[in-house]
Write a protein that holds these residues in place. Structure first.
Motif, PDB file in Angstrom:
ATOM      1  N   LEU A   1     -21.638 170.450 -13.610  1.00 20.30           N
ATOM      2  CA  LEU A   1     -22.087 169.155 -14.132  1.00 20.30           C
ATOM      3  C   LEU A   1     -23.390 169.295 -14.917  1.00 20.30           C
ATOM      4  N   ALA A   2     -24.264 170.208 -14.487  1.00 17.54           N
ATOM      5  CA  ALA A   2     -25.514 170.442 -15.222  1.00 17.54           C
ATOM      6  C   ALA A   2     -25.213 170.973 -16.618  1.00 17.54           C
TER       7      ALA A   2
ATOM      8  N   GLU B   1     -28.137 180.689 -11.952  1.00 21.61           N
ATOM      9  CA  GLU B   1     -28.254 181.971 -11.254  1.00 21.61           C
ATOM     10  C   GLU B   1     -27.981 181.807  -9.757  1.00 21.61           C
ATOM     11  N   ALA B   2     -28.537 180.744  -9.148  1.00 18.87           N
ATOM     12  CA  ALA B   2     -28.329 180.504  -7.712  1.00 18.87           C
ATOM     13  C   ALA B   2     -26.865 180.187  -7.423  1.00 18.87           C
ATOM     14  N   ALA B   3     -26.266 179.366  -8.298  1.00 15.61           N
ATOM     15  CA  ALA B   3     -24.874 178.975  -8.070  1.00 15.61           C
ATOM     16  C   ALA B   3     -23.935 180.166  -8.190  1.00 15.61           C
ATOM     17  N   ARG B   4     -24.281 181.116  -9.098  1.00 16.36           N
ATOM     18  CA  ARG B   4     -23.392 182.260  -9.310  1.00 16.36           C
ATOM     19  C   ARG B   4     -23.663 183.418  -8.355  1.00 16.36           C
ATOM     20  N   VAL B   5     -24.944 183.598  -7.939  1.00 17.46           N
ATOM     21  CA  VAL B   5     -25.288 184.831  -7.215  1.00 17.46           C
ATOM     22  C   VAL B   5     -25.942 184.550  -5.857  1.00 17.46           C
ATOM     23  N   SER B   6     -27.214 184.205  -5.860  1.00 25.17           N
ATOM     24  CA  SER B   6     -27.991 184.211  -4.613  1.00 25.17           C
ATOM     25  C   SER B   6     -27.514 183.167  -3.605  1.00 25.17           C
ATOM     26  N   LEU B   7     -27.429 181.908  -4.020  1.00 24.82           N
ATOM     27  CA  LEU B   7     -27.002 180.856  -3.088  1.00 24.82           C
ATOM     28  C   LEU B   7     -25.550 181.057  -2.674  1.00 24.82           C
TER      29      LEU B   7
ATOM     30  N   ALA C   1     -35.190 175.450 -15.457  1.00 25.05           N
ATOM     31  CA  ALA C   1     -34.534 174.954 -14.239  1.00 25.05           C
ATOM     32  C   ALA C   1     -33.035 175.217 -14.284  1.00 25.05           C
ATOM     33  N   ARG C   2     -32.434 175.039 -15.475  1.00 25.64           N
ATOM     34  CA  ARG C   2     -30.995 175.296 -15.583  1.00 25.64           C
ATOM     35  C   ARG C   2     -30.684 176.771 -15.363  1.00 25.64           C
ATOM     36  N   THR C   3     -31.545 177.646 -15.867  1.00 30.35           N
ATOM     37  CA  THR C   3     -31.326 179.087 -15.673  1.00 30.35           C
ATOM     38  C   THR C   3     -31.343 179.441 -14.184  1.00 30.35           C
ATOM     39  N   ARG C   4     -32.364 178.910 -13.471  1.00 30.53           N
ATOM     40  CA  ARG C   4     -32.429 179.182 -12.022  1.00 30.53           C
ATOM     41  C   ARG C   4     -31.228 178.583 -11.298  1.00 30.53           C
ATOM     42  N   LEU C   5     -30.822 177.377 -11.715  1.00 30.79           N
ATOM     43  CA  LEU C   5     -29.693 176.699 -11.069  1.00 30.79           C
ATOM     44  C   LEU C   5     -28.407 177.498 -11.244  1.00 30.79           C
TER      45      LEU C   5
ATOM     46  N   ILE D   1     -17.756 176.485   9.206  1.00 30.36           N
ATOM     47  CA  ILE D   1     -17.116 177.194   8.094  1.00 30.36           C
ATOM     48  C   ILE D   1     -16.678 176.204   7.015  1.00 30.36           C
ATOM     49  N   ASN D   2     -16.128 175.069   7.451  1.00 33.13           N
ATOM     50  CA  ASN D   2     -15.705 174.050   6.479  1.00 33.13           C
ATOM     51  C   ASN D   2     -16.900 173.492   5.705  1.00 33.13           C
ATOM     52  N   VAL D   3     -17.994 173.229   6.438  1.00 32.47           N
ATOM     53  CA  VAL D   3     -19.190 172.688   5.776  1.00 32.47           C
ATOM     54  C   VAL D   3     -19.771 173.710   4.807  1.00 32.47           C
ATOM     55  N   SER D   4     -19.817 174.984   5.241  1.00 28.10           N
ATOM     56  CA  SER D   4     -20.336 176.027   4.356  1.00 28.10           C
ATOM     57  C   SER D   4     -19.457 176.165   3.119  1.00 28.10           C
ATOM     58  N   GLY D   5     -18.139 176.074   3.332  1.00 30.59           N
ATOM     59  CA  GLY D   5     -17.234 176.104   2.183  1.00 30.59           C
ATOM     60  C   GLY D   5     -17.462 174.916   1.263  1.00 30.59           C
ATOM     61  N   ARG D   6     -17.739 173.760   1.870  1.00 30.75           N
ATOM     62  CA  ARG D   6     -18.045 172.572   1.075  1.00 30.75           C
ATOM     63  C   ARG D   6     -19.318 172.779   0.263  1.00 30.75           C
ATOM     64  N   GLN D   7     -20.317 173.434   0.880  1.00 28.46           N
ATOM     65  CA  GLN D   7     -21.560 173.718   0.166  1.00 28.46           C
ATOM     66  C   GLN D   7     -21.312 174.626  -1.037  1.00 28.46           C
ATOM     67  N   ARG D   8     -20.474 175.631  -0.850  1.00 30.67           N
ATOM     68  CA  ARG D   8     -20.161 176.516  -1.978  1.00 30.67           C
ATOM     69  C   ARG D   8     -19.517 175.724  -3.116  1.00 30.67           C
ATOM     70  N   MET D   9     -18.577 174.851  -2.759  1.00 28.40           N
ATOM     71  CA  MET D   9     -17.905 174.048  -3.779  1.00 28.40           C
ATOM     72  C   MET D   9     -18.888 173.113  -4.483  1.00 28.40           C
ATOM     73  N   LEU D  10     -19.789 172.484  -3.694  1.00 29.76           N
ATOM     74  CA  LEU D  10     -20.758 171.562  -4.283  1.00 29.76           C
ATOM     75  C   LEU D  10     -21.726 172.290  -5.210  1.00 29.76           C
ATOM     76  N   SER D  11     -22.143 173.504  -4.798  1.00 26.99           N
ATOM     77  CA  SER D  11     -23.075 174.251  -5.657  1.00 26.99           C
ATOM     78  C   SER D  11     -22.426 174.567  -7.005  1.00 26.99           C
ATOM     79  N   GLN D  12     -21.140 174.936  -6.971  1.00 22.36           N
ATOM     80  CA  GLN D  12     -20.440 175.219  -8.220  1.00 22.36           C
ATOM     81  C   GLN D  12     -20.255 173.946  -9.047  1.00 22.36           C
ATOM     82  N   ARG D  13     -19.995 172.833  -8.373  1.00 21.45           N
ATOM     83  CA  ARG D  13     -19.801 171.567  -9.089  1.00 21.45           C
ATOM     84  C   ARG D  13     -21.114 171.106  -9.728  1.00 21.45           C
ATOM     85  N   ILE D  14     -22.215 171.236  -8.980  1.00 22.38           N
ATOM     86  CA  ILE D  14     -23.516 170.827  -9.531  1.00 22.38           C
ATOM     87  C   ILE D  14     -23.849 171.660 -10.763  1.00 22.38           C
ATOM     88  N   ALA D  15     -23.606 172.979 -10.691  1.00 23.00           N
ATOM     89  CA  ALA D  15     -23.881 173.839 -11.848  1.00 23.00           C
ATOM     90  C   ALA D  15     -22.997 173.452 -13.028  1.00 23.00           C
TER      91      ALA D  15
END
Length: 392
Positions: free
Chosen positions: A67-68, A157-163, A151-155, A51-65
């Motif tokens: 930073l992009a 979209e994934a950060a906000r919805v699918s991923l 690529a930014r559009t897909r990124l 759960i902690n790792v998955s939460g970390r993944q969510r945070m990283l996905s938002q951070r990557i988006a």
């Protein structure tokens, strides 16, 4: 003397076996509970880590988006930070995917997680790999390069919805699994507690209750034997004097009459010398039988020693006690005791007196009745002498 009877048919060996079995059951349940608790703790620790790792993944996905987006606006420092976050996201994703593939559990939660991670084009693994590829592509291009726009559009979209949605689903599934395991643990613990309590109740009924009954029985038997003459099963001197004191107090409290009879078998030494001590013992047992036949349930007799007996007669005045003594004397005089091939006769001399606290209580009554008994012997034996100087 009647032989002792056991207070409970369960033998000591059987009680020991029952007790050992109960202890083994409780010990086994305790060990099982400990192992189960250890397993659940380990399982929950693993689930909490996921759960902690998955939460970390969510945070990283938002951070990557984020930073992009900053890199698109021309912040060149955001590119380096985005690459670092992408590397961490990729390493974490590889760990989660590996754990999902290695899991052999067939429970519903694990199958749901595996179906989300792998197995389709829209799996979390595919989404994450695409997200990583888009992040690296964006970082490799200049902010103004039109090739990075798609690529930014897909990124984004994934950060906000699918991923983000799939990562949230993974966390929710793990949380439900933890709640289910904890609920099962509570149910199992309740079952274990129930079995332990049932075992203790059975132990109390089958083991401790018989043990307590035995202790109470033998304690009472020891107390009884301490006050009973083993030959005649009448009260011994100690038991007789204790009972006399109780009756004296009761008679004094309620102002009721109380009398004492002292008896001695006549020519008892001749019986022993002629027929032997076994015949003498049989004669003493016979006298105790005569006492029980003549006396009331409220009267009680005791053997004070040798061939000397005493009888306490509550609720009876001196004339009534004299009549009782005479009836007892006549019963003994006409009876015969069989010993082997011999019929042996015996008579008794009896002294009768009343018991009064004012005149010295039980000790004085014993002394006086003893003197009266010897007066009866000196007067010819086989007679009753009372403190009123009556000789019957």
């Amino acid at each position: 003397m009647k032989p002792l009877k056991s207070a409970n048919p369960l033998s000591a060996r059987r009680l020991t076996r029952y007790y050992a079995t109960a202890l083994l059951i409780i010990a086994g349940l305790t060990i099982a509970s400990h192992l189960l608790l250890t397993y659940v703790l380990q399982h929950n620790q693993g689930t909490a880590a996921i759960i902690n790792v998955s939460g970390r993944q969510r945070m990283l996905s938002q951070r990557i988006a984020s930073l992009a987006a900053e890199y698109q606006l021309g912040d060149m420092t955001a590119r380096t930070a985005m690459m670092t976050a992408t590397d961490e996201f990729e390493a974490t994703e590889a760990r989660l995917s590996a754990e999902s593939r290695l899991s052999t559990s067939r429970d519903t939660e694990t199958q749901q997680i595996q179906s989300i991670y792998v197995g389709s084009e829209n799996s979390l693994e595919a989404e994450a790999n695409g997200f990583i590829a888009d992040a690296r592509l964006i970082a490799s291009l200049s902010p103004a390069d039109p090739a990075g726009a798609t690529a930014r559009t897909r990124l984004f979209e994934a950060a906000r919805v699918s991923l983000l949605g799939k990562l949230n689903t993974i966390v929710q599934i793990h949380q439900r699994e933890t709640e289910r395991v904890l609920a099962e643990l509570r149910d199992l613990q309740l079952c274990i507690i129930g079995v332990v309590l049932a075992t203790l109740m059975i132990e109390a009924l089958v083991i401790f209750r018989p043990m307590i009954e035995r202790i109470v029985f033998y304690t009472g038997e020891i107390t009884r034997l301490a006050t009973i003459d083993p030959l005649t099963e009448l009260l011994n001197r100690r038991g007789f004097l204790e009972r006399c004191e109780v009756e004296r107090v009761r008679a004094e409290r309620h102002d009721r009459p109380l009398c004492l009879l002292m008896l001695d078998a006549d020519n008892f030494k001749q019986i022993n010398d002629t027929y032997g001590h076994e015949a003498g013992d049989e004669m003493l047992r016979g006298l105790s039988v005569f006492f029980r036949e003549v006396l009331r349930s409220t009267d009680f007799a005791g053997r004070l020693g040798g061939e000397e007996f005493a009888i306490l007669v509550p609720e009876t005045d001196l004339p009534g006690a004299i009549l009782l003594a005479e009836r007892l004397r006549e019963t003994v005089a006409i009876a015969k005791t069989r010993f082997r091939n011999h019929l042996i006769k015996v008579t008794v001399s009896i002294g009768v007196t009343s018991v009064s606290t004012e005149l010295g209580g039980i000790e004085r009554a014993l002394y006086e009745s003893d003197l009266l008994m010897y007066q009866a012997k000196h007067a010819g034996r086989n007679r009753v002498v009372s403190s009123r100087a009556h000789s019957l």
